[in-house]
Design an enzyme around this catalytic site. Structure first.
Site: not given
Ligand code: VGL
Ligand code: ZN
Length: 214
Positions: A17, A55, A57, A61, A90, A115, A160
């Site tokens: 990410d 990430d 979404h 979401h 996000h 994801k 993550c």
């Molecule tokens: C993440 C919170 C929500 C991450 C992703 O990449 O750690 N944290 N979505």
């Molecule tokens: Zn996320």
């Protein structure tokens, strides 16, 4: 340091990410998140196989506080599969915040795993969504390619990266976290908890210099 960690054909770098929304100025910024980009670019050159996660979404979401009237980011709610932290909107699919940091330069990465695509299930881990049942297929991909040792780095260390490392260990992979190529959110002690948990599970910790010394 002298060639302590030779990277070979069974090894894969999993970069979690490294997206604009997790970097300073982004919607869910990780402090100093951008600082890992040059480290990842150097480390990436030592791996023939690199997998990136993104990430990704859909709008609205279920992990977004804005989808739950009266709720605020960083509160926890119960979803069908259990407790879920709520986040600011996000990494909405195809938004600029969801793009990889523009300085990330690992053009030979062989796979991008997206994801968090299911609107009712969040996915911290690159392997398994937060319902702990729905898989991304990554374990099967790595096994079929004979990649048994996973080096993990990226954002956020305490979400993550952590869940990806835990699931990789549970799936039987040898797992090493490159500590200086991660940054975290640190919500209510989550950085310290992550260090403890990963060490207890048998995860190896290194710094990037141990690889770059080769
Ligand atoms: C993440 C919170 C929500 C991450 C992703 O990449 O750690 N944290 N979505
Ligand atoms: Zn996320």
């Amino acid at each position: 340091m002298s060639g302590k960690l030779a990277i070979g054909q069974d090894d894969v770098l999993l970069v979690i990410d490294v997206q604009n929304d997790f970097c300073p100025g982004g919607a869910l910024a990780v402090q100093h998140g951008n600082e890992i980009v040059p480290i990842l670019n150097s480390v990436g050159q030592h791996f023939a196989d690199v997998v990136l996660t993104q990430d990704w979404h859909p709008p609205g979401h279920s992990s977004f506080a804005s989808s739950h009237p009266g709720r605020k980011p960083f509160e926890t709610i119960d979803l069908a599969y259990g407790p879920q932290t709520l986040w600011p909107d996000h990494c909405v699919q195809a938004s600029s915040g969801a793009q990889f940091h523009c300085g990330l330069a690992i053009p030979h990465a062989c796979l991008v795993i997206r994801k968090g695509l299911h609107s009712g299930i969040d996915s911290y881990s690159a392997f398994r969504e937060n319902d702990r049942e729905t898989t991304t297929g990554l374990a099967g991909y790595l096994r079929e390619r004979g990649l048994t040792r996973i080096f993990i780095a990226g954002l956020a260390y305490d979400f993550c990266v952590r869940y990806s490392a835990e699931d990789a260990l549970a799936a039987g992979f040898d797992v090493t976290v490159i500590e200086d190529a991660c940054r975290g959110l640190d919500i209510e002690g989550s950085m310290a908890q992550t260090h403890e948990r990963l060490a207890a599970l048998g995860c190896t910790s290194i710094i990037s210099a141990e690889i770059l010394a080769d």
